[in-house]
Design a protein around this motif. Structure first.
Motif, short mmCIF file in Angstrom:
data_model
loop_
_atom_site.label_atom_id
_atom_site.label_comp_id
_atom_site.label_asym_id
_atom_site.label_seq_id
_atom_site.Cartn_x
_atom_site.Cartn_y
_atom_site.Cartn_z
N SER A 1 0.83 -1.21 0.00
CA SER A 1 0.00 0.00 0.00
C SER A 1 0.87 1.25 0.00
O SER A 1 0.53 2.25 -0.66
CB SER A 1 -0.93 0.02 1.21
N GLN A 2 1.97 1.24 0.72
CA GLN A 2 2.87 2.39 0.73
C GLN A 2 3.48 2.62 -0.66
O GLN A 2 3.58 3.77 -1.12
CB GLN A 2 3.98 2.21 1.76
N HIS A 3 3.87 1.55 -1.33
CA HIS A 3 4.41 1.69 -2.69
C HIS A 3 3.36 2.22 -3.64
O HIS A 3 3.65 3.07 -4.49
CB HIS A 3 4.96 0.35 -3.18
N ARG B 1 0.91 4.15 -2.83
CA ARG B 1 0.73 5.56 -2.49
C ARG B 1 1.84 6.41 -3.11
O ARG B 1 1.60 7.50 -3.64
CB ARG B 1 0.69 5.75 -0.98
#
Length: 135
Positions: A45-47, A49
């Protein structure tokens, strides 16, 4: 942040590759990336984002799903940056293509010289005339 800084991460490059096939759900992307890189869903999810915030991807909601797609404008920016360097590989690749074609042609010509031409079928009209002339 420079586009290549974003794409320098192998997980983000893989996500871009997945999105290159078309729009994909966040869960589908996470499943692929988790299986290949062994990272957690929050890390994926961070990637996603980072790709969204940097303009490489866009997201739309469909019910409770989040669908991601590539943003072509940012990829065009990368392509434009690479254009300055194409002169280093395009001419050698064109020359390689010419040499490969030349090699194929030489092998074909050599094969034609060593292989006898196929025997032609006798012409029945010609054979009949010879027979009639001999009699």
């Amino acid at each position: 942040m420079h586009a290549l800084d974003i794409l320098g991460d192998p997980v983000r490059r893989r996500i871009v590759e997945v999105l290159g096939s078309g729009e994909a759900a966040a869960g589908e992307i996470a499943g692929i990336v988790q299986g290949e890189f062994g990272i957690s869903q929050p890390a994926v999810s961070q990637h996603l984002r980072v790709l969204r915030d940097s303009g490489f991807a866009r997201v739309r909601a469909l019910g409770n799903r989040r669908l991601y797609a590539l943003e072509p404008a940012r990829l065009a920016e990368v392509d434009a940056w690479l254009a300055a360097f194409r002169a280093f590989w395009e001419p050698p690749l064109a020359a390689l293509g010419t040499e490969l074609a030349r090699g194929r042609r030489q092998r074909r010509l050599a094969a034609e010289q060593t292989d006898p031409p196929p025997a032609s079928e006798p012409d029945p009209d010609t054979d009949d005339r010879r027979t009639n002339q001999e009699h």
